[in-house]
Enzyme design. Structure first.
Site, PDB file in Angstrom:
ATOM      1  N   LYS A 116      -3.156  75.576  22.248  1.00  0.00           N
ATOM      2  CA  LYS A 116      -2.998  76.998  22.581  1.00  0.00           C
ATOM      3  C   LYS A 116      -1.575  77.358  22.992  1.00  0.00           C
ATOM      4  O   LYS A 116      -1.151  78.508  22.818  1.00  0.00           O
ATOM      5  CB  LYS A 116      -3.995  77.398  23.671  1.00  0.00           C
ATOM      6  CG  LYS A 116      -5.454  77.138  23.307  1.00  0.00           C
ATOM      7  CD  LYS A 116      -5.862  77.807  21.991  1.00  0.00           C
ATOM      8  CE  LYS A 116      -7.171  77.260  21.446  1.00  0.00           C
ATOM      9  NZ  LYS A 116      -7.496  77.720  20.105  1.00  0.00           N
ATOM     10  N   LYS A 158      -4.028  78.005  32.078  1.00  0.00           N
ATOM     11  CA  LYS A 158      -4.856  77.766  30.886  1.00  0.00           C
ATOM     12  C   LYS A 158      -4.593  76.372  30.324  1.00  0.00           C
ATOM     13  O   LYS A 158      -3.435  75.949  30.219  1.00  0.00           O
ATOM     14  CB  LYS A 158      -4.551  78.813  29.806  1.00  0.00           C
ATOM     15  CG  LYS A 158      -4.940  80.240  30.197  1.00  0.00           C
ATOM     16  CD  LYS A 158      -4.819  81.192  29.017  1.00  0.00           C
ATOM     17  CE  LYS A 158      -5.351  82.581  29.381  1.00  0.00           C
ATOM     18  NZ  LYS A 158      -5.384  83.482  28.215  1.00  0.00           N
ATOM     19  N   GLY A 164     -11.457  79.917  23.897  1.00  0.00           N
ATOM     20  CA  GLY A 164     -12.772  80.544  23.997  1.00  0.00           C
ATOM     21  C   GLY A 164     -13.249  80.652  25.435  1.00  0.00           C
ATOM     22  O   GLY A 164     -14.447  80.654  25.690  1.00  0.00           O
ATOM     23  N   GLY A 165     -12.297  80.736  26.372  1.00  0.00           N
ATOM     24  CA  GLY A 165     -12.665  80.910  27.769  1.00  0.00           C
ATOM     25  C   GLY A 165     -12.841  79.593  28.516  1.00  0.00           C
ATOM     26  O   GLY A 165     -13.035  79.582  29.718  1.00  0.00           O
ATOM     27  N   GLU A 200      -0.014  82.120  32.344  1.00  0.00           N
ATOM     28  CA  GLU A 200       0.168  83.512  31.914  1.00  0.00           C
ATOM     29  C   GLU A 200      -0.074  84.440  33.082  1.00  0.00           C
ATOM     30  O   GLU A 200      -0.886  84.153  33.957  1.00  0.00           O
ATOM     31  CB  GLU A 200      -0.866  83.869  30.824  1.00  0.00           C
ATOM     32  CG  GLU A 200      -0.558  83.299  29.481  1.00  0.00           C
ATOM     33  CD  GLU A 200      -1.513  83.774  28.409  1.00  0.00           C
ATOM     34  OE1 GLU A 200      -2.573  84.364  28.725  1.00  0.00           O
ATOM     35  OE2 GLU A 200      -1.192  83.539  27.234  1.00  0.00           O
ATOM     36  N   HIS A 208     -11.322  92.919  24.307  1.00  0.00           N
ATOM     37  CA  HIS A 208     -11.118  91.866  23.314  1.00  0.00           C
ATOM     38  C   HIS A 208     -11.209  92.512  21.939  1.00  0.00           C
ATOM     39  O   HIS A 208     -12.278  92.951  21.532  1.00  0.00           O
ATOM     40  CB  HIS A 208     -12.190  90.789  23.498  1.00  0.00           C
ATOM     41  CG  HIS A 208     -12.180  89.723  22.445  1.00  0.00           C
ATOM     42  ND1 HIS A 208     -12.414  88.408  22.711  1.00  0.00           N
ATOM     43  CD2 HIS A 208     -11.963  89.785  21.116  1.00  0.00           C
ATOM     44  CE1 HIS A 208     -12.340  87.711  21.588  1.00  0.00           C
ATOM     45  NE2 HIS A 208     -12.076  88.523  20.599  1.00  0.00           N
ATOM     46  N   GLU A 288      -5.576  83.977  21.083  1.00  0.00           N
ATOM     47  CA  GLU A 288      -5.655  82.758  20.289  1.00  0.00           C
ATOM     48  C   GLU A 288      -6.024  83.095  18.858  1.00  0.00           C
ATOM     49  O   GLU A 288      -6.429  84.225  18.566  1.00  0.00           O
ATOM     50  CB  GLU A 288      -6.643  81.745  20.879  1.00  0.00           C
ATOM     51  CG  GLU A 288      -7.961  82.281  21.321  1.00  0.00           C
ATOM     52  CD  GLU A 288      -8.689  81.293  22.262  1.00  0.00           C
ATOM     53  OE1 GLU A 288      -9.675  80.723  21.813  1.00  0.00           O
ATOM     54  OE2 GLU A 288      -8.269  81.125  23.430  1.00  0.00           O
ATOM     55  N   ARG A 292     -11.185  79.935  11.279  1.00  0.00           N
ATOM     56  CA  ARG A 292     -12.496  79.748  10.643  1.00  0.00           C
ATOM     57  C   ARG A 292     -13.088  81.103  10.298  1.00  0.00           C
ATOM     58  O   ARG A 292     -12.572  82.132  10.735  1.00  0.00           O
ATOM     59  CB  ARG A 292     -13.439  79.056  11.636  1.00  0.00           C
ATOM     60  CG  ARG A 292     -13.623  79.884  12.904  1.00  0.00           C
ATOM     61  CD  ARG A 292     -14.741  79.391  13.807  1.00  0.00           C
ATOM     62  NE  ARG A 292     -15.017  80.338  14.893  1.00  0.00           N
ATOM     63  CZ  ARG A 292     -14.413  80.355  16.070  1.00  0.00           C
ATOM     64  NH1 ARG A 292     -13.458  79.481  16.348  1.00  0.00           N
ATOM     65  NH2 ARG A 292     -14.748  81.256  16.983  1.00  0.00           N
ATOM     66  N   ARG A 336     -26.258  90.405  18.341  1.00  0.00           N
ATOM     67  CA  ARG A 336     -26.720  89.018  18.227  1.00  0.00           C
ATOM     68  C   ARG A 336     -28.085  88.893  18.910  1.00  0.00           C
ATOM     69  O   ARG A 336     -28.197  89.110  20.120  1.00  0.00           O
ATOM     70  CB  ARG A 336     -25.731  88.057  18.887  1.00  0.00           C
ATOM     71  CG  ARG A 336     -24.384  88.041  18.205  1.00  0.00           C
ATOM     72  CD  ARG A 336     -23.595  86.829  18.627  1.00  0.00           C
ATOM     73  NE  ARG A 336     -22.196  86.951  18.247  1.00  0.00           N
ATOM     74  CZ  ARG A 336     -21.291  86.009  18.439  1.00  0.00           C
ATOM     75  NH1 ARG A 336     -21.641  84.874  19.036  1.00  0.00           N
ATOM     76  NH2 ARG A 336     -20.046  86.183  18.060  1.00  0.00           N
TER      77      ARG A 336
HETATM   78  C1  MV4 Z   1      -6.849  86.134  29.674  1.00  0.00           C
HETATM   79  C2  MV4 Z   1      -7.415  87.178  30.438  1.00  0.00           C
HETATM   80  C3  MV4 Z   1      -6.566  87.907  31.233  1.00  0.00           C
HETATM   81  N1  MV4 Z   1      -5.248  87.605  31.294  1.00  0.00           N
HETATM   82  N2  MV4 Z   1      -5.537  85.883  29.764  1.00  0.00           N
HETATM   83  C4  MV4 Z   1     -10.962  84.541  27.781  1.00  0.00           C
HETATM   84  C5  MV4 Z   1     -11.150  83.868  26.485  1.00  0.00           C
HETATM   85  C6  MV4 Z   1      -9.867  83.246  26.146  1.00  0.00           C
HETATM   86  N3  MV4 Z   1      -9.622  83.357  24.747  1.00  0.00           N
HETATM   87  C7  MV4 Z   1      -8.851  84.000  26.952  1.00  0.00           C
HETATM   88  N4  MV4 Z   1      -9.576  84.799  27.884  1.00  0.00           N
HETATM   89  C8  MV4 Z   1      -8.922  85.615  28.744  1.00  0.00           C
HETATM   90  N5  MV4 Z   1      -7.588  85.390  28.849  1.00  0.00           N
HETATM   91  C9  MV4 Z   1      -4.763  86.600  30.571  1.00  0.00           C
HETATM   92  N6  MV4 Z   1      -3.470  86.319  30.644  1.00  0.00           N
HETATM   93  C10 MV4 Z   1      -8.772  87.421  30.317  1.00  0.00           C
HETATM   94  C11 MV4 Z   1      -9.541  86.633  29.489  1.00  0.00           C
HETATM   95  C12 MV4 Z   1     -10.956  86.911  29.471  1.00  0.00           C
HETATM   96  C13 MV4 Z   1     -11.596  87.481  28.381  1.00  0.00           C
HETATM   97  C14 MV4 Z   1     -10.930  87.768  27.208  1.00  0.00           C
HETATM   98  C15 MV4 Z   1     -11.584  88.312  26.134  1.00  0.00           C
HETATM   99  C16 MV4 Z   1     -12.937  88.566  26.227  1.00  0.00           C
HETATM  100  C17 MV4 Z   1     -13.623  88.293  27.360  1.00  0.00           C
HETATM  101  C18 MV4 Z   1     -12.971  87.752  28.440  1.00  0.00           C
HETATM  102  C19 MV4 Z   1     -13.700  87.477  29.593  1.00  0.00           C
HETATM  103  C20 MV4 Z   1     -13.053  86.932  30.631  1.00  0.00           C
HETATM  104  C21 MV4 Z   1     -11.712  86.636  30.580  1.00  0.00           C
END
Ligand code: MV4
Length: 447
Positions: A116, A158, A164-165, A200, A208, A288, A292, A336
């Site tokens: 990542k 991170k 994917g969280g 970050e 999202h 990210e 796929r 879903r």
């Molecule tokens: C974050 C964020 C807030 N700030 N990064 C969750 C999944 C992973 N791909 C990255 N995620 C997040 N990264 C920063 N710098 C909040 C999340 C996040 C989130 C992102 C998309 C959809 C749902 C989420 C639920 C919790 C946290």
């Protein structure tokens, strides 16, 4: 041209791929674990091979069994679906070594996006906006402290091997950093065998939103607009739609263009998805890239009137992209339907389906491997069906979805249908006023 495809997956996606192959005149080989013997993907494939017992480690994740099944049946390509082998760069190399076409991107592109921190640097260099933070891996607490003091709190730690969280930790203030850094690093080592972390700044109130891209092996890449995926629970998406109710034509163009640049920078081919966090001011930041086909690909298909799996197989066999970039023509929503009990914290509810009545009518699509009498095993994910409603406007798509949810009768197991019916009537959902925290007070430290 590909003549025979082995589908290294199960459930609805295996069936989805078999359907596309049949329409293209391509022979299909299903693989299955012992508990999946009665699944529709096994019944509808031209050939089927048992690759082991129920646990995925011993079947769908067991590379020698999958490769052997492909060799025995003379399959010239393997479609990984999503999950399992889909983002395993070593598997791609093993396919290549055996003269089998992997229907997906190169091992190199998967590897770059799988780390990542490398992915973020690669995207940043390609001109994709990223969240302010460390440049690459932060090796110890001292370095972390310097970065955090500079960008300001709260911050997210991170895991570079996460995604994917998984492997994220929120740090609200400097006093928590030392402990959080060592816990996060130890957890990353335990879960991913890689302790590396990057940092970050926290983006708050975010949505999202992801951009679908597709590339061919001749260097062409286009984007196929966005999907809104903010209705999630513990990083599991529950509702997706295309287009997003909040993305303007101008923002779509901007997000699409940078996504294409990002994909081109790793010589990407096949379908891929670039995920963004979008804040309240509609600033967007790379999160990210998923290398796929995704669960929610049907909303993109229905909003454009295309077949992404067909296009994926065509580009894998070396054809030039024939799709043209275009604005969404319809509004499409996916719910879903999981074997989970929404009234009891979405706890899993596997078991025998005693009654299964699928909705129909204009604009309704149901992707499911289930049928009346089928048993949802407890060994895999809980997806029973994807219900997709498509209409000229979002309002009509919501009304159509509600109608279809009302017609969908599943007895014997609990499902997420009642949850979705509530959402289709929810005023915040209807107004598009949703962010990723809508469903749960985000449990930042859940791995
Ligand atoms: C974050 C964020 C807030 N700030 N990064 C969750 C999944 C992973 N791909 C990255 N995620 C997040 N990264 C920063 N710098 C909040 C999340 C996040 C989130 C992102 C998309 C959809 C749902 C989420 C639920 C919790 C946290």
């Amino acid at each position: 041209m590909i003549k025979k495809v082995l589908i290294a997956n199960r459930g609805e996606i295996a069936l989805r791929i078999i359907r596309a192959c049949k329409e293209m005149g391509i022979s299909t080989v299903a693989v299955y674990s012992t508990v999946d013997k009665e699944s529709l993907h096994v019944k509808f494939a031209d050939e089927a091979i048992c690759i082991g017992p129920a646990p995925s480690r011993e079947s769908y994740l067991r590379i020698p069994s999958i490769i052997s099944a492909a060799m025995i049946t003379n399959a010239d390509a393997i479609h990984p679906g999503y999950g399992f082998m889909a983002e395993n760069d070593k598997f791609v190399e093993i396919c290549n070594d055996h003269g089998i076409t992997f229907i997906g991107p190169s091992a190199d592109a998967i590897r770059k996006m799988g780390n990542k921190s490398v992915a973020k640097e690669t995207m940043r260099n390609a001109g994709v906006p990223v969240v302010p933070g460390s440049l690459g891996v932060v090796k110890d607490y001292e370095e972390a402290k310097t970065v955090c003091d500079e960008i300001g709190y709260p911050v997210m730690l991170k895991a570079v091997a996460g995604g994917g969280g998984k492997g994220m930790r929120l740090v609200e203030s400097p006093k928590d950093l030392a402990a959080a850094f060592s816990v996060a690093s130890n957890e990353a080592e335990a879960f991913f065998s890689n302790p590396d972390l990057y940092i970050e700044k926290l983006v708050i109130g975010s949505r999202h939103i992801e951009i679908q891209v597709i590339g061919d092996k001749h260097g062409n890449v286009i984007h196929l607009n966005e999907r809104e995926c903010s209705i999630q629970r513990r990083h599991q998406k529950l509702i997706e739609e295309a287009p997003s109710p909040v993305v303007s034509k101008a923002l779509r163009k901007q997000m699409g263009e940078v996504s294409v640049m990002g994909a081109k920078s790793v010589n990407y081919y096949g379908p891929g998805t670039i995920e963004y966090l979008v804040d309240a001011e509609m600033n967007f930041y790379f999160m990210e890239m998923n290398t796929r086909i995704q669960v929610e690909h049907p909303v993109t298909e229905e909003s454009l009137g295309i077949d992404l799996i067909t296009e994926q197989i065509l580009v894998a066999s070396g054809e030039k992209l024939r799709l043209k970039q275009s604005e969404p023509k319809f509004h499409s929503i996916e719910c879903r339907i999981n074997a989970e009990d929404p009234e009891h914290n979405f706890r899993p509810s596997p078991g025998r389906i005693d009654v299964f009545h699928v909705p129909g009518g204009r604009g309704i699509r149901t992707d499911s491997h289930a049928y009346q009498g089928y048993t949802i095993p407890s060994n895999y994910d809980s997806l029973v069906a994807k219900l997709i409603a498509t209409a000229p406007t979002r309002k009509e798509a919501i009304a159509k979805m509600y109608r279809a949810l009302d017609e969908f009768i599943i007895e014997g197991i609990k499902t997420t249908i009642p949850f979705h019916k509530k959402m289709m009537m929810n005023k915040d959902f209807i107004s598009g006023n949703i962010d990723t925290k809508y469903l749960d007070k985000v449990d930042w430290n859940s791995l």
